[in-house]
Design a protein around this motif. Structure first.
Motif: not given
Length: 276
Positions: A8-14, A107, A109, A113, A115
């Motif tokens: 999930v997420g865009t600029a910094m996904q996790m 979760g 990450a 920043p 993918e």
């Protein structure tokens, strides 16, 4: 069964992983974000199925002496694993998460920043990734260090040390910027890439490093003013390759420039003062 996960997420996904009861996933220290209360967390120096685990039947061979031998082999295997990771600049420990009493959630990450990508290993092909790309994996996936030694490693910068994943299961990696997937076979069998743009590639892809141009006027122009330094990575063969659009060096240079500390000057490349 494939690990249930969602990126999930865009600029910094996790990556949000759903763990079935009794199932274990591990990550490099520093990549953990959150977990539900029914997920246990344990930190170990050994990998999930590497030298840190005793050989089957070793403890029983020779009675008590065999048991001591098994413990010694386990300790030596763990020390070798830790030594390899220390030499490669990797985290010395792994964190293991196991769900108890129902389905749990964890979760993870990356640290830059960009993918993330979940790779599925079927036991037939290993995957190699740049240093620090590893985020998390199932306990059925073995994490190792591959040294690219010789001329390739010394001139390849980031390519000297690679992470290696073998076994069956899901492994999650992360990189900077956006990812692009390609196969060198679709481009005549080979692609030349900035050494900092390689994220991961399948076993069967031949990784190497070549000098940018010859020792002539154009070669010097490429190295001094082109911003690429003296070498490019080469990827040859038929298999999946993942590249990233942002290199750690370019990100560091951009941050230094914003802070007024850019010492690279107009030439870049060969005369850059960036130490990594």
């Amino acid at each position: 069964m494939t690990l249930q996960q969602e990126i999930v997420g865009t600029a910094m996904q996790m990556a949000v992983v759903s763990l079935q009861p009794g199932r274990t996933v591990y990550c490099e220290a520093g990549k953990f974000l959150f977990k539900t209360a029914n997920v246990t967390m344990e930190t170990r120096l050994s990998g999930p199925s590497g030298g840190g685990q005793p050989q089957a039947g070793a403890a029983g061979a020779g009675g008590a002496g065999g048991g001591m031998g098994g413990m010694l082999r386990q300790a030596m295997g763990t020390a070798m694993q830790v030594g390899q990771r220390a030499l490669a600049g990797e985290s010395l420990a792994f964190q293991y998460f196991t769900s108890t009493g129902g389905e749990g959630t964890v979760g993870f990450a990356g640290v830059l920043p960009g993918e993330m990508r979940a790779l599925e290993l079927d036991g037939t092909r290993a995957w190699f990734a740049e240093k620090d790309a590893f985020v998390a994996a199932e306990s059925t996936v073995e994490f190792g260090i591959a040294f690219q030694g010789g001329r390739t490693g010394r001139s390849g910068g980031e390519g000297f040390v690679l992470e290696k994943f073998t076994g069956r299961g899901t492994v999650i990696i992360a990189g900077a910027g956006n990812f692009i997937d390609l196969n060198p076979a679709d481009f005549g069998g080979r692609v030349d890439v900035d050494t900092g743009c390689v994220v991961a590639f399948e076993e069967g892809i031949q990784y190497g490093v070549q000098r940018v141009g010859g020792l002539n006027r154009q070669g010097v122009m490429n190295a001094v003013f082109g911003g690429e330094g003296l070498s490019l990575a080469t990827l040859e063969g038929n298999g999946r390759v993942i590249l990233q659009s942002l290199t750690i060096e370019s990100l560091a240079n951009a941050l230094r420039k914003v802070q007024g500390g850019d010492k690279q000057g107009p030439t870049g490349g060969l005369f850059s003062t960036n130490a990594g």
